[in-house]
Design an enzyme around this catalytic site. Structure first.
Site, PDB file in Angstrom:
ATOM      1  N   GLY A 184      -9.041   3.832  -7.217  1.00 33.89           N
ATOM      2  CA  GLY A 184      -7.700   3.271  -7.202  1.00 33.89           C
ATOM      3  C   GLY A 184      -6.752   3.995  -6.268  1.00 33.89           C
ATOM      4  N   VAL A 185      -5.505   4.085  -6.691  1.00 33.08           N
ATOM      5  CA  VAL A 185      -4.474   4.712  -5.857  1.00 33.08           C
ATOM      6  C   VAL A 185      -4.785   6.193  -5.626  1.00 33.08           C
ATOM      7  CG1 VAL A 185      -2.838   5.320  -7.698  1.00 33.08           C
ATOM      8  CG2 VAL A 185      -1.993   4.811  -5.438  1.00 33.08           C
ATOM      9  N   ASP A 186      -5.364   6.852  -6.601  1.00 32.89           N
ATOM     10  CA  ASP A 186      -5.718   8.265  -6.465  1.00 32.89           C
ATOM     11  C   ASP A 186      -6.687   8.461  -5.310  1.00 32.89           C
ATOM     12  OD1 ASP A 186      -5.838  10.999  -7.102  1.00 32.89           O
ATOM     13  OD2 ASP A 186      -7.323  10.707  -8.684  1.00 32.89           O
TER      14      ASP A 186
ATOM     15  N   ASN B  50      -6.076  11.993 -11.992  1.00 30.78           N
ATOM     16  CA  ASN B  50      -6.867  12.384 -13.164  1.00 30.78           C
ATOM     17  C   ASN B  50      -6.518  13.828 -13.524  1.00 30.78           C
ATOM     18  OD1 ASN B  50      -8.611  14.134 -11.547  1.00 30.78           O
ATOM     19  ND2 ASN B  50      -9.565  12.257 -10.821  1.00 30.78           N
TER      20      ASN B  50
ATOM     21  N   SER C 258      -1.754   4.110 -15.171  1.00 28.74           N
ATOM     22  CA  SER C 258      -2.611   3.905 -16.349  1.00 28.74           C
ATOM     23  C   SER C 258      -3.079   2.476 -16.575  1.00 28.74           C
ATOM     24  CB  SER C 258      -1.946   4.423 -17.631  1.00 28.74           C
ATOM     25  OG  SER C 258      -1.978   5.821 -17.674  1.00 28.74           O
ATOM     26  N   THR C 259      -2.807   1.562 -15.652  1.00 27.93           N
ATOM     27  CA  THR C 259      -3.163   0.164 -15.894  1.00 27.93           C
ATOM     28  C   THR C 259      -4.547  -0.210 -15.388  1.00 27.93           C
ATOM     29  OG1 THR C 259      -2.071  -0.516 -13.851  1.00 27.93           O
ATOM     30  CG2 THR C 259      -0.762  -0.604 -15.871  1.00 27.93           C
ATOM     31  N   GLY C 260      -5.185   0.661 -14.656  1.00 28.57           N
ATOM     32  CA  GLY C 260      -6.532   0.385 -14.153  1.00 28.57           C
ATOM     33  C   GLY C 260      -7.569   0.777 -15.189  1.00 28.57           C
TER      34      GLY C 260
ATOM     35  N   ASP D  66       0.851  -1.187   0.000  1.00 27.28           N
ATOM     36  CA  ASP D  66       0.000   0.000   0.000  1.00 27.28           C
ATOM     37  C   ASP D  66       0.892   1.244   0.000  1.00 27.28           C
ATOM     38  OD1 ASP D  66      -1.730   2.100   0.575  1.00 27.28           O
ATOM     39  OD2 ASP D  66      -2.685   1.084   2.276  1.00 27.28           O
ATOM     40  N   ILE D  67       0.874   1.984  -1.081  1.00 21.89           N
ATOM     41  CA  ILE D  67       1.741   3.158  -1.237  1.00 21.89           C
ATOM     42  C   ILE D  67       1.460   4.229  -0.183  1.00 21.89           C
ATOM     43  CG2 ILE D  67       0.317   4.463  -2.873  1.00 21.89           C
ATOM     44  CD1 ILE D  67       2.981   4.895  -4.490  1.00 21.89           C
TER      45      ILE D  67
END
Length: 174
Positions: free
Chosen positions: A25-27, A17, A115-117, A3-4
């Site tokens: 997600g992470v955002d 975004n 960008s992978t989500g 977990d970042i």
């Protein structure tokens, strides 16, 4: 793999975004854990300069996160008809984030998968782009960053990054 939002570093990178308003997600996790001060800084940035374009990055404080800063970068949406454009924009996310880190004297940083989500970038191509771009940047600017961590939230991405980094190390030895 982890977990970042739990890492105590100079900066964590956020897969943001264009309007820096948090999301999924992470955002979403960075905004939830970091608290409202991150959103306030993001709103100020967007009101002054407008939405970010894919490949761009900006820096804010980290609010309640254990890190000192958050570097927000906007990844590209995957477009099968223009893969080279997506690769260039994704590489720019990594370069611009590291440039901002170095400019702001951040020596330890962590990247999520960008960008992978929902943006649909193929995970293998994204991992290769990330690893190559970070290695090239470090080779061209030695000593400016002391630690760069790739933080993967799931095991499939973790294995892609681990395999990519192992291949890179093997090639260096040859």
């Amino acid at each position: 793999m982890g977990d970042i939002t739990t890492l105590e570093l100079d900066a964590v990178i956020n897969a943001a975004n264009r309007v820096l308003m948090g999301g999924g997600g992470v955002d979403g996790a960075i905004h939830r854990v970091g608290g409202p001060s991150i959103l306030e800084e993001c709103q100020q940035i967007v009101s002054e300069r407008g939405p970010l374009n894919p490949g761009e990055a900006v820096i804010t404080g980290a609010g309640r996160l254990p890190s000192q800063h958050v570097i927000h970068t906007v990844g590209p949406m995957w477009n099968e008809t223009k893969p080279e454009l997506g690769i260039d924009l994704l590489a720019s996310c990594y370069r611009e984030s590291m440039n901002l880190a170095a400019t702001n004297e951040c020596r330890t940083i962590a990247f999520p998968c960008i960008s992978t989500g929902v943006y649909g970038f193929p995970t293998g191509l994204a991992a290769t782009t990330a690893i190559t771009t970070v290695k090239d940047w470090i080779n061209n600017r030695p000593g400016e960053l002391s630690e760069v961590i790739f933080v993967c939230f799931d095991s499939s991405n973790f294995h892609l990054y681990r395999a990519g980094l192992a291949r890179d190390e093997e090639q260096k030895r040859e």
